[in-house]
Motif scaffolding. Structure first.
Motif, PDB file in Angstrom:
ATOM      1  N   THR A 143       0.808  -1.333   0.064  1.00  0.00           N
ATOM      2  CA  THR A 143       0.048   0.113  -0.136  1.00  0.00           C
ATOM      3  C   THR A 143       0.792   1.151  -0.011  1.00  0.00           C
ATOM      4  OG1 THR A 143      -1.689  -1.288   1.219  1.00  0.00           O
ATOM      5  CG2 THR A 143      -1.863   1.264   1.150  1.00  0.00           C
ATOM      6  N   GLN A 144       1.978   1.384   0.931  1.00  0.00           N
ATOM      7  CA  GLN A 144       2.727   2.341   0.723  1.00  0.00           C
ATOM      8  C   GLN A 144       3.646   2.584  -0.571  1.00  0.00           C
ATOM      9  OE1 GLN A 144       5.219   1.636   4.302  1.00  0.00           O
ATOM     10  NE2 GLN A 144       3.702   2.170   5.803  1.00  0.00           N
ATOM     11  N   ALA A 145       3.828   1.564  -1.307  1.00  0.00           N
ATOM     12  CA  ALA A 145       4.593   1.672  -2.563  1.00  0.00           C
ATOM     13  C   ALA A 145       3.620   2.250  -3.408  1.00  0.00           C
ATOM     14  CB  ALA A 145       5.016   0.222  -2.902  1.00  0.00           C
ATOM     15  N   ILE A 146       2.138   1.825  -3.615  1.00  0.00           N
ATOM     16  CA  ILE A 146       1.183   2.415  -4.270  1.00  0.00           C
ATOM     17  C   ILE A 146       1.019   3.857  -3.902  1.00  0.00           C
ATOM     18  CG2 ILE A 146      -1.268   2.222  -4.979  1.00  0.00           C
ATOM     19  CD1 ILE A 146      -0.904  -0.828  -4.506  1.00  0.00           C
ATOM     20  N   THR A 147       0.911   4.376  -2.746  1.00  0.00           N
ATOM     21  CA  THR A 147       0.707   5.507  -2.438  1.00  0.00           C
ATOM     22  C   THR A 147       1.757   6.589  -2.936  1.00  0.00           C
ATOM     23  OG1 THR A 147      -0.550   5.011  -0.403  1.00  0.00           O
ATOM     24  CG2 THR A 147       0.521   7.322  -0.363  1.00  0.00           C
ATOM     25  N   SER A 148       3.040   5.996  -2.824  1.00  0.00           N
ATOM     26  CA  SER A 148       4.170   6.912  -3.357  1.00  0.00           C
ATOM     27  C   SER A 148       4.323   7.073  -4.727  1.00  0.00           C
ATOM     28  CB  SER A 148       5.747   6.010  -2.810  1.00  0.00           C
ATOM     29  OG  SER A 148       5.821   5.882  -1.411  1.00  0.00           O
ATOM     30  N   PHE A 149       3.719   5.983  -5.543  1.00  0.00           N
ATOM     31  CA  PHE A 149       3.698   5.971  -7.038  1.00  0.00           C
ATOM     32  C   PHE A 149       2.313   7.017  -7.113  1.00  0.00           C
ATOM     33  CE2 PHE A 149       1.589   4.776 -10.819  1.00  0.00           C
ATOM     34  CZ  PHE A 149       2.659   4.786 -11.766  1.00  0.00           C
ATOM     35  N   VAL A 150       1.414   6.868  -6.662  1.00  0.00           N
ATOM     36  CA  VAL A 150       0.291   7.840  -6.781  1.00  0.00           C
ATOM     37  C   VAL A 150       0.768   9.163  -6.456  1.00  0.00           C
ATOM     38  CG1 VAL A 150      -2.035   8.712  -6.217  1.00  0.00           C
ATOM     39  CG2 VAL A 150      -1.563   6.333  -6.704  1.00  0.00           C
ATOM     40  N   ASP A 151       1.417   9.567  -5.351  1.00  0.00           N
ATOM     41  CA  ASP A 151       1.776  10.781  -5.144  1.00  0.00           C
ATOM     42  C   ASP A 151       2.812  11.426  -6.027  1.00  0.00           C
ATOM     43  OD1 ASP A 151       0.387  10.848  -2.814  1.00  0.00           O
ATOM     44  OD2 ASP A 151       1.850  10.169  -1.247  1.00  0.00           O
ATOM     45  N   SER A 152       3.788  10.545  -6.650  1.00  0.00           N
ATOM     46  CA  SER A 152       4.824  10.828  -7.376  1.00  0.00           C
ATOM     47  C   SER A 152       4.183  11.333  -8.754  1.00  0.00           C
ATOM     48  CB  SER A 152       6.017  10.280  -7.539  1.00  0.00           C
ATOM     49  OG  SER A 152       5.641   8.757  -8.076  1.00  0.00           O
ATOM     50  N   ASN A 153       3.146  10.662  -9.182  1.00  0.00           N
ATOM     51  CA  ASN A 153       2.453  10.784 -10.615  1.00  0.00           C
ATOM     52  C   ASN A 153       1.393  11.559 -10.462  1.00  0.00           C
ATOM     53  OD1 ASN A 153       4.294   9.094 -12.409  1.00  0.00           O
ATOM     54  ND2 ASN A 153       3.684   7.822 -10.789  1.00  0.00           N
ATOM     55  N   ALA A 154       0.801  12.173  -9.468  1.00  0.00           N
ATOM     56  CA  ALA A 154      -0.262  13.326  -9.541  1.00  0.00           C
ATOM     57  C   ALA A 154       0.020  14.648  -9.676  1.00  0.00           C
ATOM     58  CB  ALA A 154      -0.840  12.942  -7.982  1.00  0.00           C
ATOM     59  N   ALA A 155       1.039  14.952 -10.360  1.00  0.00           N
ATOM     60  CA  ALA A 155       1.447  16.365 -10.860  1.00  0.00           C
ATOM     61  C   ALA A 155       0.524  16.529 -11.974  1.00  0.00           C
ATOM     62  CB  ALA A 155       2.682  16.531 -11.201  1.00  0.00           C
ATOM     63  N   PRO A 156       0.142  17.905 -12.162  1.00  0.00           N
ATOM     64  CA  PRO A 156      -0.824  18.412 -12.919  1.00  0.00           C
ATOM     65  C   PRO A 156      -0.170  18.249 -14.483  1.00  0.00           C
ATOM     66  CG  PRO A 156      -0.461  20.149 -11.660  1.00  0.00           C
ATOM     67  CD  PRO A 156       0.079  18.933 -11.105  1.00  0.00           C
ATOM     68  N   THR A 157      -0.706  18.205 -15.448  1.00  0.00           N
ATOM     69  CA  THR A 157       0.048  18.246 -16.828  1.00  0.00           C
ATOM     70  C   THR A 157       0.100  19.712 -17.337  1.00  0.00           C
ATOM     71  OG1 THR A 157      -2.354  17.998 -18.105  1.00  0.00           O
ATOM     72  CG2 THR A 157      -1.208  15.885 -17.324  1.00  0.00           C
ATOM     73  N   GLN A 158       1.031  19.705 -18.208  1.00  0.00           N
ATOM     74  CA  GLN A 158       1.190  21.179 -18.744  1.00  0.00           C
ATOM     75  C   GLN A 158       0.113  21.623 -19.599  1.00  0.00           C
ATOM     76  OE1 GLN A 158       4.894  20.906 -20.849  1.00  0.00           O
ATOM     77  NE2 GLN A 158       6.169  21.294 -18.998  1.00  0.00           N
ATOM     78  N   ALA A 159      -0.473  20.645 -20.089  1.00  0.00           N
ATOM     79  CA  ALA A 159      -1.987  21.080 -21.042  1.00  0.00           C
ATOM     80  C   ALA A 159      -2.916  21.514 -20.160  1.00  0.00           C
ATOM     81  CB  ALA A 159      -2.216  20.007 -21.944  1.00  0.00           C
ATOM     82  N   GLU A 160      -3.150  21.324 -19.115  1.00  0.00           N
ATOM     83  CA  GLU A 160      -4.321  21.424 -18.194  1.00  0.00           C
ATOM     84  C   GLU A 160      -3.506  21.960 -16.708  1.00  0.00           C
ATOM     85  OE1 GLU A 160      -8.236  19.667 -16.099  1.00  0.00           O
ATOM     86  OE2 GLU A 160      -7.474  19.001 -18.221  1.00  0.00           O
ATOM     87  N   PRO A 161      -3.117  23.306 -16.575  1.00  0.00           N
ATOM     88  CA  PRO A 161      -2.709  23.613 -15.143  1.00  0.00           C
ATOM     89  C   PRO A 161      -3.753  23.645 -14.161  1.00  0.00           C
ATOM     90  CG  PRO A 161      -3.039  25.453 -16.857  1.00  0.00           C
ATOM     91  CD  PRO A 161      -3.126  24.382 -17.533  1.00  0.00           C
TER      92      PRO A 161
END
Length: 124
Positions: free
Chosen positions: A81-99
């Motif tokens: 669960t902690q690994a999944i949470t870390s993955f989600v947190d690191s990939n949750a940044a907004p995209t450049q196309a949609e600030p």
């Protein structure tokens, strides 16, 4: 599935999420009117005693949180669960196309917090 197909699916998901964020349901009974969002969260309450009702609602949320934390303790402390949470947190940044807009970021933060609290989606 090719990268192009993933990109197309991703664009469809983003469009759907954008539309879903704007969905509201309104219910009126007697002198009370409530508004909910697409995830059934109460977003507005119109009644002469709305402040008191909302204070009770917030108190109920505070009261249930320790119970929820305890119920989810074993799942949330699991290394997977902690690994999944870390993955989600690191990939949750907004995209450049949609600030991200501040309100949208708050909604996303709230959503990811709810996933951490209830990864199996049983209370959504």
């Amino acid at each position: 599935m090719s990268n192009g197909a993933f990109d197309e699916l991703g664009a469809k998901v983003q469009r759907a999420q954008s539309v879903v964020r704007e969905i509201r349901g309104v219910g009126r009974v007697g002198g009370i009117s409530v508004e909910v969002d697409a995830e059934n969260r109460l977003v507005a309450l119109h009644h002469p005693d709305a402040d008191i009702i909302m204070a009770a609602y917030r108190a109920a949320l505070r009261d249930k949180q320790p119970q929820l934390d305890e119920a989810m303790r074993d799942v949330l402390s699991d290394p997977d669960t902690q690994a999944i949470t870390s993955f989600v947190d690191s990939n949750a940044a907004p995209t450049q196309a949609e600030p991200a807009h501040p309100a949208q970021t708050l909604d996303d933060d709230t959503y990811f917090h709810s996933i951490r609290q209830d990864p199996l989606g049983r209370n959504r």
